[in-house]
Write an enzyme that holds these catalytic residues in place. Structure first.
Site, mmCIF file in Angstrom:
data_model
loop_
_atom_site.group_PDB
_atom_site.id
_atom_site.type_symbol
_atom_site.label_atom_id
_atom_site.label_comp_id
_atom_site.label_asym_id
_atom_site.label_seq_id
_atom_site.Cartn_x
_atom_site.Cartn_y
_atom_site.Cartn_z
ATOM 1 N N ASP A 224 75.871 17.454 77.586
ATOM 2 C CA ASP A 224 75.217 18.681 77.992
ATOM 3 C C ASP A 224 73.830 18.465 78.561
ATOM 4 O OD1 ASP A 224 76.814 20.761 77.539
ATOM 5 O OD2 ASP A 224 76.197 21.111 75.473
ATOM 6 N N LYS B 193 74.846 22.992 81.529
ATOM 7 C CA LYS B 193 74.513 24.189 82.278
ATOM 8 C C LYS B 193 73.012 24.218 82.445
ATOM 9 C CE LYS B 193 78.176 26.449 79.767
ATOM 10 N NZ LYS B 193 78.328 26.192 78.356
ATOM 11 N N MET C 9 67.116 30.761 72.714
ATOM 12 C CA MET C 9 67.405 31.390 74.011
ATOM 13 C C MET C 9 66.748 32.764 74.130
ATOM 14 S SD MET C 9 71.438 30.400 74.250
ATOM 15 C CE MET C 9 71.816 30.747 72.547
HETATM 16 N N1 SAH Z 1 73.171 23.746 69.728
HETATM 17 C C1 SAH Z 1 71.768 23.794 70.033
HETATM 18 C C2 SAH Z 1 71.369 25.118 70.623
HETATM 19 C C3 SAH Z 1 71.982 25.405 71.942
HETATM 20 S S1 SAH Z 1 71.459 26.927 72.615
HETATM 21 C C4 SAH Z 1 70.957 23.480 68.785
HETATM 22 O O1 SAH Z 1 71.506 23.432 67.683
HETATM 23 O O2 SAH Z 1 69.766 23.246 68.927
HETATM 24 C C5 SAH Z 1 70.152 26.416 73.675
HETATM 25 C C6 SAH Z 1 68.839 26.846 73.116
HETATM 26 O O3 SAH Z 1 68.426 25.951 72.111
HETATM 27 C C7 SAH Z 1 67.706 26.825 74.105
HETATM 28 O O4 SAH Z 1 67.686 27.990 74.892
HETATM 29 C C8 SAH Z 1 66.517 26.779 73.188
HETATM 30 O O5 SAH Z 1 66.269 28.030 72.623
HETATM 31 C C9 SAH Z 1 67.031 25.877 72.110
HETATM 32 N N2 SAH Z 1 66.643 24.474 72.314
HETATM 33 C C10 SAH Z 1 67.438 23.406 72.458
HETATM 34 N N3 SAH Z 1 66.721 22.269 72.567
HETATM 35 C C11 SAH Z 1 65.429 22.626 72.485
HETATM 36 C C12 SAH Z 1 64.207 21.928 72.509
HETATM 37 N N4 SAH Z 1 64.151 20.602 72.642
HETATM 38 N N5 SAH Z 1 63.070 22.630 72.374
HETATM 39 C C13 SAH Z 1 63.094 23.961 72.228
HETATM 40 N N6 SAH Z 1 64.215 24.673 72.218
HETATM 41 C C14 SAH Z 1 65.378 24.023 72.322
#
Ligand code: SAH
Length: 505
Positions: A36, A58, A173
């Site tokens: 991803d 995405k 998000m």
């Molecule tokens: N499965 C992922 C979340 C996916 S949804 C998890 O457990 O972290 C995607 C959202 O995750 C982004 O829009 C943001 O809100 C958050 N996100 C993922 N990586 C991030 C990062 N390094 N820093 C801040 N937000 C992050």
């Protein structure tokens, strides 16, 4: 046919060190990795080099592969008998559609496993210095999606319960709906003074954290220009950041350095820079290769017992020497009675790792320092073996010979210039994405210059040049470039310390 399987692996939030050991093991055995946008691509390095790597990420507004096609791809690869790693940012089961992927596989009887990951919300809080729960402040925590589009979903949240019934709230998000989120919470009873932290690119050197309140945060984010990916942490625990910050106040945090040393010797330096919060990019400008003709070196090694002293001036020299010792069916016993001289602490360490203790490590780490100490002790009639790089300064050999010593200095290794990395370096320099380039020897600079020619002149000014010591600095200056920093002592540890000091001023 071997049966295929899908591993839904949490890649963690960004810092590659936050992958689980089990996730790493899955990657090491993968035939296919389907990854991803938010999974750090550095993690692909754990997969075998011939494993197929497929990007299905995405980027917002630009959906690379519809979920249905990703699902089908997983099933198809596993059905072909392959070990498939589905590498997903954070934790696969937190807002990552991991549940949908697993259900799709389950319906088709395709075996799967789920390897949890460190989810972005938890990691962001940790790296921003925010304990998500705290006995004095809150005992509950909720993870929520603040997804942009389906307002339906957002408005279906029970704002009243969220606002007053829970302690810490983490929105994923949620950036583009921040206004709605903060307004709803206040409207339903949360204090407008409730602290809020927005953490962008958490756990990476480009992490940015902004703290405000429910009342101010929308304007704060607009002013500072924070963008996704970001998590929003809401609650009184945010105030602990002031005292518990530990990551984004490290001395080299937010700085990005190009390391030009050969990869095998850069690890220690890189680790020390990272411990200070720096981001490092390793693009070696030298590679170590055997000499074109090994015979003179081998002849000298075979007659080792004829020598009084062995001079080793670099880790490469140490490695080359022991490699030829073994190749000539000898071992360390042939060194009995020979004075071992090591220039520089790293060289001494490399010798010590082979169970030997250098007899002399000159106080100054250059040839001049060694010459001084040897001449003071007297070298007349003394026989030195000095396995050297193809290109060396003549100081040591000339001075010893002049003082009546015999010096056999066979070429033990040569620095060669790697090709194909020019574009990457040019990109980093021209985009102003580097703070400095670190040169740990004259050849690292010479090769960079040779790679770019006059173009380097145009590129300087976009990143500073840091040098390990006076010889390297002289090479840089002689070519018309400025040296921004040189440590008092020519070691990588001193260079790191000098860099810390440089940015603290
Ligand atoms: N499965 C992922 C979340 C996916 S949804 C998890 O457990 O972290 C995607 C959202 O995750 C982004 O829009 C943001 O809100 C958050 N996100 C993922 N990586 C991030 C990062 N390094 N820093 C801040 N937000 C992050």
């Amino acid at each position: 046919m071997a049966s295929g399987k899908v591993y839904l692996v949490g890649a963690g939030p960004g810092d590659p060190g936050l992958l689980t050991l089990k996730g790493q093991q899955c990657l090491e055995l993968a035939d296919v990795v389907i990854y991803d946008y938010l999974a750090n691509p550095l993690l692909l390095g754990y997969a075998p080099s011939d494993a197929e790597k497929i990007y299905v990420g995405k980027v917002r507004g630009n959906h690379h592969l519809p979920q249905e096609e990703t699902n089908a791809l997983l099933a198809e690869k596993a059905a072909a008998g392959l070990q498939v790693v589905r590498l997903k940012g954070g934790d696969p089961y937190i807002f990552g559609r991991g549940g949908e992927e697993a259900a799709y596989l389950q319906e088709r009887d395709i075996p799967f496993e789920v390897i949890p990951g460190v989810t972005a919300g938890f990691a962001a809080a940790a790296y921003a210095g925010i304990p998500l729960t705290h006995r004095d402040v809150t005992t509950s925590l909720a993870l929520l999606t603040g997804h942009e589009r389906p307002e339906r979903k957002l408005s279906s949240l029970d704002w009243e319960k969220l606002a007053t019934g829970l302690g810490t709230l983490i929105f994923y998000m949620g950036l583009s709906n921040l206004k709605l989120i903060s307004e709803q919470l206040v409207k339903h009873g949360r204090s407008p003074q409730t602290p809020v932290a927005v953490v962008q690119w958490a756990t990476l050197p480009r992490q940015r954290t902004l703290v405000g309140t429910l009342e101010t945060i929308v304007a704060d984010v607009a002013r500072e220009g924070l963008e996704p990916p970001a998590v929003i942490v809401i609650g009184d625990v945010v105030k602990y950041r002031e005292e518990l910050r530990w990551y984004d106040n490290l001395p080299l945090f937010g700085k990005r350095f190009l390391i030009t040393r050969p990869r095998a010797q850069a690890a220690d330096f890189v680790q020390k820079l990272q411990q200070q919060g720096a981001e490092t990019i390793c693009i070696p400008t030298i590679e170590i290769a055997p000499p074109d003709d090994l015979r003179p070196f081998d002849e000298a090694v075979q007659k080792l017992t004829d020598f009084d002293s062995l001079i080793l001036t670099s880790v490469n020299g140490v490695e080359a020497f022991f490699e030829r010792l073994t190749a000539n069916k000898l071992d360390v016993r042939s060194l009995a009675g020979i004075q071992l001289i090591a220039v520089g602490p790293k060289t001494a360490e490399a010798i010590a790792q082979r169970g030997l203790r250098p007899d002399l490590v000159p106080a100054r780490y250059q040839a001049e320092g060694l010459v001084e100490e040897l001449l003071a002790a007297g070298v007349e009639g003394h026989r030195f073996l000095y396995p050297r790089a193809k290109v060396v300064r003549p100081v040591l050999i000339e001075a010893l010979k002049k003082a009546g010593a015999e010096v056999i200095a066979p070429e033990a290794y040569q620095n060669v210039r790697p090709t194909g990395k020019e574009d990457m370096i040019r990109h980093l320099l021209s985009e102003g994405e580097l703070d400095a380039i670190c040169f740990s020897s004259s050849s690292t600079f010479d090769n960079l210059l040779a790679m770019f020619g006059d173009e380097l002149k145009k590129l300087q000014g976009r990143a500073e040049f840091f040098s390990i010591g006076p010889i390297t600095s002289e090479t840089i200056r002689k070519n018309g470039f400025e040296v921004a920093l040189e440590p008092g002592k020519s070691t990588l540890d001193d260079l790191v310390a000098a860099m810390v000091q440089y940015y603290q001023q």
